[in-house]
Write a protein that holds these residues in place. Structure first.
Motif, PDB file in Angstrom:
ATOM      1  N   THR A  66      -8.496  42.598   0.960  1.00 25.33           N
ATOM      2  CA  THR A  66      -7.947  41.327   0.540  1.00 25.33           C
ATOM      3  C   THR A  66      -9.070  40.363   0.255  1.00 25.33           C
ATOM      4  N   SER A  67      -9.008  39.714  -0.881  1.00 26.63           N
ATOM      5  CA  SER A  67     -10.052  38.755  -1.220  1.00 26.63           C
ATOM      6  C   SER A  67      -9.872  37.503  -0.400  1.00 26.63           C
ATOM      7  N   GLY A  68     -10.947  36.752  -0.218  1.00 28.20           N
ATOM      8  CA  GLY A  68     -10.875  35.506   0.513  1.00 28.20           C
ATOM      9  C   GLY A  68     -10.995  35.746   2.006  1.00 28.20           C
ATOM     10  N   ASN A  69     -10.564  34.699   2.771  1.00 28.04           N
ATOM     11  CA  ASN A  69     -10.679  34.754   4.219  1.00 28.04           C
ATOM     12  C   ASN A  69      -9.853  35.895   4.786  1.00 28.04           C
ATOM     13  N   VAL A  70     -10.408  36.624   5.720  1.00 24.14           N
ATOM     14  CA  VAL A  70      -9.730  37.792   6.258  1.00 24.14           C
ATOM     15  C   VAL A  70      -8.593  37.382   7.177  1.00 24.14           C
ATOM     16  N   SER A  71      -8.377  36.089   7.368  1.00 30.80           N
ATOM     17  CA  SER A  71      -7.203  35.666   8.113  1.00 30.80           C
ATOM     18  C   SER A  71      -5.932  36.092   7.410  1.00 30.80           C
ATOM     19  N   SER A  72      -6.049  36.597   6.183  1.00 34.16           N
ATOM     20  CA  SER A  72      -4.894  37.164   5.498  1.00 34.16           C
ATOM     21  C   SER A  72      -4.419  38.431   6.176  1.00 34.16           C
ATOM     22  N   GLY A  73      -5.189  38.989   7.092  1.00 31.24           N
ATOM     23  CA  GLY A  73      -4.697  40.091   7.919  1.00 31.24           C
ATOM     24  C   GLY A  73      -5.273  41.430   7.538  1.00 31.24           C
ATOM     25  N   ASP A  74      -4.976  42.412   8.376  1.00 25.55           N
ATOM     26  CA  ASP A  74      -5.459  43.766   8.153  1.00 25.55           C
ATOM     27  C   ASP A  74      -4.743  44.373   6.964  1.00 25.55           C
ATOM     28  N   THR A  75      -5.487  45.077   6.131  1.00 28.05           N
ATOM     29  CA  THR A  75      -4.880  45.752   4.996  1.00 28.05           C
ATOM     30  C   THR A  75      -5.055  47.252   5.080  1.00 28.05           C
ATOM     31  N   THR A  76      -5.624  47.730   6.150  1.00 29.06           N
ATOM     32  CA  THR A  76      -5.822  49.168   6.286  1.00 29.06           C
ATOM     33  C   THR A  76      -4.970  49.708   7.411  1.00 29.06           C
ATOM     34  N   SER A  77      -4.656  50.986   7.344  1.00 32.65           N
ATOM     35  CA  SER A  77      -3.889  51.624   8.403  1.00 32.65           C
ATOM     36  C   SER A  77      -4.804  52.490   9.236  1.00 32.65           C
ATOM     37  N   ASP A  78      -4.488  52.556  10.535  1.00 33.00           N
ATOM     38  CA  ASP A  78      -5.283  53.392  11.418  1.00 33.00           C
ATOM     39  C   ASP A  78      -5.037  54.858  11.107  1.00 33.00           C
ATOM     40  N   SER A  79      -5.978  55.686  11.476  1.00 30.31           N
ATOM     41  CA  SER A  79      -5.896  57.108  11.153  1.00 30.31           C
ATOM     42  C   SER A  79      -5.345  57.939  12.300  1.00 30.31           C
ATOM     43  N   ASP A  80      -4.919  57.281  13.403  1.00 26.61           N
ATOM     44  CA  ASP A  80      -4.477  58.060  14.542  1.00 26.61           C
ATOM     45  C   ASP A  80      -3.029  58.493  14.439  1.00 26.61           C
ATOM     46  N   GLY A  81      -2.310  58.034  13.436  1.00 31.05           N
ATOM     47  CA  GLY A  81      -0.953  58.483  13.202  1.00 31.05           C
ATOM     48  C   GLY A  81       0.066  57.932  14.173  1.00 31.05           C
ATOM     49  N   ASN A  82      -0.281  56.959  14.996  1.00 31.54           N
ATOM     50  CA  ASN A  82       0.647  56.447  15.996  1.00 31.54           C
ATOM     51  C   ASN A  82       1.349  55.190  15.498  1.00 31.54           C
ATOM     52  N   ASP A 122       1.028  53.019  13.208  1.00 26.05           N
ATOM     53  CA  ASP A 122       0.231  51.816  13.045  1.00 26.05           C
ATOM     54  C   ASP A 122      -0.138  51.582  11.592  1.00 26.05           C
ATOM     55  N   SER A 123       0.683  52.090  10.680  1.00 23.00           N
ATOM     56  CA  SER A 123       0.451  51.815   9.273  1.00 23.00           C
ATOM     57  C   SER A 123       0.951  50.424   8.936  1.00 23.00           C
ATOM     58  N   THR A 124       0.459  49.890   7.848  1.00 20.24           N
ATOM     59  CA  THR A 124       0.843  48.554   7.438  1.00 20.24           C
ATOM     60  C   THR A 124       2.325  48.514   7.116  1.00 20.24           C
ATOM     61  N   ALA A 125       2.997  47.492   7.601  1.00 16.42           N
ATOM     62  CA  ALA A 125       4.445  47.418   7.454  1.00 16.42           C
ATOM     63  C   ALA A 125       4.831  46.408   6.384  1.00 16.42           C
ATOM     64  N   THR A 126       5.796  45.523   6.684  1.00 13.20           N
ATOM     65  CA  THR A 126       6.341  44.632   5.674  1.00 13.20           C
ATOM     66  C   THR A 126       5.302  43.658   5.140  1.00 13.20           C
ATOM     67  N   SER A 127       4.311  43.355   5.894  1.00 14.30           N
ATOM     68  CA  SER A 127       3.231  42.479   5.452  1.00 14.30           C
ATOM     69  C   SER A 127       1.926  43.107   5.877  1.00 14.30           C
ATOM     70  N   SER A 128       0.896  42.891   5.079  1.00 16.75           N
ATOM     71  CA  SER A 128      -0.384  43.479   5.423  1.00 16.75           C
ATOM     72  C   SER A 128      -0.960  42.854   6.682  1.00 16.75           C
ATOM     73  N   ARG A 129      -0.351  41.771   7.140  1.00 13.04           N
ATOM     74  CA  ARG A 129      -0.846  41.114   8.350  1.00 13.04           C
ATOM     75  C   ARG A 129      -0.417  41.849   9.626  1.00 13.04           C
ATOM     76  N   TYR A 130       0.677  42.592   9.550  1.00 10.56           N
ATOM     77  CA  TYR A 130       1.231  43.238  10.736  1.00 10.56           C
ATOM     78  C   TYR A 130       1.409  44.732  10.491  1.00 10.56           C
ATOM     79  N   THR A 131       1.142  45.499  11.506  1.00 13.62           N
ATOM     80  CA  THR A 131       1.373  46.935  11.424  1.00 13.62           C
ATOM     81  C   THR A 131       2.736  47.263  12.023  1.00 13.62           C
ATOM     82  N   ASN A 132       3.202  48.479  11.778  1.00 16.69           N
ATOM     83  CA  ASN A 132       4.454  48.922  12.375  1.00 16.69           C
ATOM     84  C   ASN A 132       4.404  48.862  13.899  1.00 16.69           C
ATOM     85  N   PHE A 133       3.250  49.131  14.460  1.00 16.06           N
ATOM     86  CA  PHE A 133       3.105  49.046  15.913  1.00 16.06           C
ATOM     87  C   PHE A 133       3.303  47.612  16.403  1.00 16.06           C
TER      88      PHE A 133
END
Length: 330
Positions: free
Chosen positions: A43-59, A61-72
């Motif tokens: 995400t361009s700009g301040n990273v306060s826009s949230g995480d845009t990547t998903s973790d690789s552990d498969g638990n 924790d992929s990005t959900a309805t918004s890139s700011r929050y994961t399914n976890f």
């Protein structure tokens, strides 16, 4: 003659190899999360826009309805058959479930050593919950009507994890309280909050959480702290709600009364951290210093925040963006 025929065959084979399509297709190697977002995007700009990547552990924790929050972050449900049930009393802790090997009990101290969901209830006048799993594992603590005081340290101490979520079960009231001083701290002076996490911490659910921090801070994460929902009341001697890397609030009814800063993000070493982002919720802050204190940015895009502060409503070395009508000073 044989030499001429062999040469012709070799030439035909070479031409046929040139005509074959490439084995590497466009975009190969890009990881895509559950929402279909390419996890290599940033995400361009301040990273306060949230995480845009998903973790690789498969638990989950992929990005959900918004890139700011994961399914976890957003997950409040759980599989009762897979969860461990924990019941506190003043004398003991009882564990039940199909597999309780991920938790150990020492008197009235519960130590969680394996990833999973732990449903916690009961009442204890001197007990503790410790989370100490690997830094790739996630733990969901479901507060299902738990009243816990710790006389020597923090009632909740996350020593190590990838992420920990506290889910407030619907219709329950949960209370965490500490003493005026700690005798059980590590060499880094931790814990320093009634609910303390060394790593990422999320609070979600629809129940009630009351935090009485008589020693220092109310709720602290040394990494990212996210409040998704819930009815949360924090009374703290020092700071109310503190995330070293960031504090993000999606929704909820939150009341903070404290002797120092109300909501604080304090990372000074990373340019993309040390921010507060609030997009919703009903928040009341009564504090002895600044209501919202951050290093890189304070963004309030929605919700309702009522402030009574001895210091400033906002204090930030970077940018401050407050949507019209969202913040009211008393």
């Amino acid at each position: 003659m044989k030499k001429i025929i062999l040469t012709a065959v070799a030439l035909m084979l070479a031409l046929s190899m040139l005509a074959l399509p490439s084995c590497t297709t466009e975009g190969e190697g890009d990881d895509t999360d559950a929402a279909g977002t390419n996890s290599s995007d940033t995400t361009s700009g301040n990273v306060s826009s949230g995480d845009t990547t998903s973790d690789s552990d498969g638990n989950d924790d992929s990005t959900a309805t918004s890139s700011r929050y994961t399914n976890f972050d957003l997950r409040t449900d759980y599989d009762e058959d897979e969860a461990v049930t924990v019941v506190f009393t003043d004398e003991a802790i009882t564990l039940s479930g199909n597999d309780t090997s991920g938790a150990t009990v020492d008197g009235t101290t519960l130590t969680i050593t394996a990833e999973g969901t732990y449903v916690i209830s009961g009442s204890c006048s001197d007990g503790q919950i410790i989370v100490e799993v690997s830094d790739t594992e996630k733990v969901q603590l479901v507060f299902n009507g738990i009243s816990l005081m710790c006389k020597t340290s923090a009632p909740v101490w996350v020593k190590c994890a990838d992420k920990t979520s506290i889910t407030l079960a619907d219709g329950t009231t949960n209370t965490m309280q500490d003493a005026a001083s700690y005798t059980d701290v590590n060499t880094d002076g931790e814990p320093n909050a009634c609910i303390f996490s060394k790593d990422d911490l999320t609070i979600n659910g629809t129940g009630t959480l009351n935090v009485y921090a008589n020693c220092n801070n109310g709720i602290t994460s040394k990494d990212d702290l996210k409040i998704i929902s819930g009815i949360i009341t924090v009374t703290a001697e020092n700071h109310g709600i503190r995330g070293n890397d960031s504090v993000t609030i999606k929704d909820g009814t939150i009341s903070v009364s404290c002797g120092n800063d109300g909501i604080k993000a304090s990372n000074t070493t990373k340019s993309d951290k040390g921010y507060i982002y609030i997009e919703g919720g009903t928040i009341t802050i009564d504090c002895g210093d600044d209501a919202l204190q951050a290093i890189t940015s304070i963004d309030v895009t929605g919700g309702s925040i009522t402030v009574s502060a001895a210091g400033d409503v906002t204090n930030c070395e970077g940018t401050v963006n407050l949507a019209d009508g969202c913040v009211t000073e008393q």
